[in-house]
Design a protein around this motif. Structure first.
Motif, PDB file in Angstrom:
ATOM      1  N   SER A   1       0.828  -1.194   0.000  1.00 50.43           N
ATOM      2  CA  SER A   1       0.000   0.000   0.000  1.00 50.43           C
ATOM      3  C   SER A   1       0.866   1.247   0.000  1.00 50.43           C
ATOM      4  O   SER A   1       1.852   1.323   0.725  1.00 50.43           O
ATOM      5  CB  SER A   1      -0.921  -0.008   1.222  1.00 50.43           C
ATOM      6  OG  SER A   1      -1.821   1.067   1.167  1.00 50.43           O
TER       7      SER A   1
ATOM      8  N   HIS B   1      -1.522   7.652  -3.209  1.00 47.40           N
ATOM      9  CA  HIS B   1      -2.368   7.692  -4.402  1.00 47.40           C
ATOM     10  C   HIS B   1      -1.546   8.183  -5.594  1.00 47.40           C
ATOM     11  O   HIS B   1      -0.627   8.979  -5.431  1.00 47.40           O
ATOM     12  CB  HIS B   1      -3.552   8.640  -4.191  1.00 47.40           C
ATOM     13  CG  HIS B   1      -4.562   8.119  -3.228  1.00 47.40           C
ATOM     14  ND1 HIS B   1      -5.491   7.157  -3.579  1.00 47.40           N
ATOM     15  CD2 HIS B   1      -4.795   8.414  -1.929  1.00 47.40           C
ATOM     16  CE1 HIS B   1      -6.257   6.896  -2.530  1.00 47.40           C
ATOM     17  NE2 HIS B   1      -5.856   7.643  -1.515  1.00 47.40           N
TER      18      HIS B   1
ATOM     19  N   GLU C   1      -2.355  -8.257  -2.912  1.00 53.14           N
ATOM     20  CA  GLU C   1      -3.112  -7.067  -3.290  1.00 53.14           C
ATOM     21  C   GLU C   1      -2.228  -5.844  -3.124  1.00 53.14           C
ATOM     22  O   GLU C   1      -1.375  -5.794  -2.240  1.00 53.14           O
ATOM     23  CB  GLU C   1      -4.345  -6.916  -2.411  1.00 53.14           C
ATOM     24  CG  GLU C   1      -5.220  -5.750  -2.794  1.00 53.14           C
ATOM     25  CD  GLU C   1      -6.493  -5.674  -1.973  1.00 53.14           C
ATOM     26  OE1 GLU C   1      -6.908  -4.549  -1.653  1.00 53.14           O
ATOM     27  OE2 GLU C   1      -7.068  -6.736  -1.656  1.00 53.14           O
ATOM     28  N   TYR C   2      -2.438  -4.872  -4.002  1.00 51.88           N
ATOM     29  CA  TYR C   2      -1.807  -3.569  -3.813  1.00 51.88           C
ATOM     30  C   TYR C   2      -2.890  -2.511  -3.877  1.00 51.88           C
ATOM     31  O   TYR C   2      -3.887  -2.662  -4.579  1.00 51.88           O
ATOM     32  CB  TYR C   2      -0.682  -3.316  -4.815  1.00 51.88           C
ATOM     33  CG  TYR C   2      -1.085  -3.237  -6.260  1.00 51.88           C
ATOM     34  CD1 TYR C   2      -1.386  -2.010  -6.844  1.00 51.88           C
ATOM     35  CD2 TYR C   2      -1.149  -4.374  -7.048  1.00 51.88           C
ATOM     36  CE1 TYR C   2      -1.752  -1.927  -8.175  1.00 51.88           C
ATOM     37  CE2 TYR C   2      -1.506  -4.296  -8.381  1.00 51.88           C
ATOM     38  CZ  TYR C   2      -1.807  -3.069  -8.936  1.00 51.88           C
ATOM     39  OH  TYR C   2      -2.163  -2.999 -10.255  1.00 51.88           O
ATOM     40  N   THR C   3      -2.708  -1.462  -3.093  1.00 49.77           N
ATOM     41  CA  THR C   3      -3.723  -0.425  -2.981  1.00 49.77           C
ATOM     42  C   THR C   3      -3.073   0.904  -2.637  1.00 49.77           C
ATOM     43  O   THR C   3      -1.880   0.958  -2.342  1.00 49.77           O
ATOM     44  CB  THR C   3      -4.774  -0.822  -1.923  1.00 49.77           C
ATOM     45  OG1 THR C   3      -5.846   0.113  -1.954  1.00 49.77           O
ATOM     46  CG2 THR C   3      -4.174  -0.881  -0.536  1.00 49.77           C
ATOM     47  N   TRP C   4      -3.875   1.959  -2.648  1.00 51.94           N
ATOM     48  CA  TRP C   4      -3.383   3.302  -2.352  1.00 51.94           C
ATOM     49  C   TRP C   4      -4.206   3.883  -1.195  1.00 51.94           C
ATOM     50  O   TRP C   4      -5.419   3.929  -1.267  1.00 51.94           O
ATOM     51  CB  TRP C   4      -3.499   4.216  -3.575  1.00 51.94           C
ATOM     52  CG  TRP C   4      -3.097   3.554  -4.861  1.00 51.94           C
ATOM     53  CD1 TRP C   4      -3.888   3.333  -5.943  1.00 51.94           C
ATOM     54  CD2 TRP C   4      -1.819   3.006  -5.196  1.00 51.94           C
ATOM     55  NE1 TRP C   4      -3.170   2.684  -6.928  1.00 51.94           N
ATOM     56  CE2 TRP C   4      -1.900   2.479  -6.493  1.00 51.94           C
ATOM     57  CE3 TRP C   4      -0.602   2.908  -4.524  1.00 51.94           C
ATOM     58  CZ2 TRP C   4      -0.832   1.874  -7.146  1.00 51.94           C
ATOM     59  CZ3 TRP C   4       0.464   2.305  -5.167  1.00 51.94           C
ATOM     60  CH2 TRP C   4       0.347   1.800  -6.450  1.00 51.94           C
TER      61      TRP C   4
ATOM     62  N   VAL D   1      -9.559  -1.396   4.061  1.00 51.82           N
ATOM     63  CA  VAL D   1      -8.654  -2.167   3.194  1.00 51.82           C
ATOM     64  C   VAL D   1      -8.058  -3.344   3.950  1.00 51.82           C
ATOM     65  O   VAL D   1      -8.098  -4.484   3.482  1.00 51.82           O
ATOM     66  CB  VAL D   1      -7.534  -1.255   2.628  1.00 51.82           C
ATOM     67  CG1 VAL D   1      -6.404  -2.072   2.049  1.00 51.82           C
ATOM     68  CG2 VAL D   1      -8.094  -0.306   1.589  1.00 51.82           C
TER      69      VAL D   1
END
Length: 148
Positions: A68, A71, A106-109, A121
């Motif tokens: 993570s 953005h 998983e990858y996220t911002w 998340v």
């Protein structure tokens, strides 16, 4: 990497120092309820999240890996998350070839001010990993470079 409690799964999180780690801290300071299974590795930027770090975690016994960062267009280092996104998307497509379920990655911002989003998340990802259960053992001969 060994689980101290049989009920807890080994979930590793690679978090950007400037945004996602701050978001996790904001969630903690706000006392949002979160799963306790996630083990955080703090990175200066997700652009430094080498796919080999993620593979090393899986080969070391991780049941799930979450990356993570900031953005897009908000990276402290200008373009680090763009580099990360390209590498991580390619890695996600490669995982089945290595015998790893892509649902375990998983990858996220998440930004530093999004404590509630961080809670969502991490809770969803942890629930998904608990639904999948412990990861099957990965054959060591698949990646001799990672055995160091």
């Amino acid at each position: 990497m060994s689980a101290q409690d049989g009920n807890k799964l080994r979930i590793v999180g690679f978090l950007c120092n400037w945004c996602s780690y701050g978001g996790a801290d904001t969630a903690g300071v706000s006392r949002f309820e979160q799963p306790m299974d996630l083990r955080i590795v703090r990175l200066p930027c997700t652009g430094r999240a080498n796919p080999l770090f993620i593979m090393k975690a899986f080969f070391g016994g991780a049941d799930g890996v979450l990356v993570s960062g900031c953005h897009p267009r908000d990276c402290h280092y200008s373009e680090g998350n763009y580099y990360a996104r390209r590498r991580l998307e390619l890695l996600k497509r490669t995982l089945p070839v290595l015998g790893i379920d892509p649902e375990r990655f998983e990858y996220t911002w998440v930004s530093a001010s999004e404590g509630k989003r961080w809670q969502t998340v991490v809770t969803r990802f942890t629930e998904r990993i608990h639904t999948l259960g412990p990861a099957p053992a990965i054959e060591k001969q698949c990646a001799p470079a990672l055995q160091a």
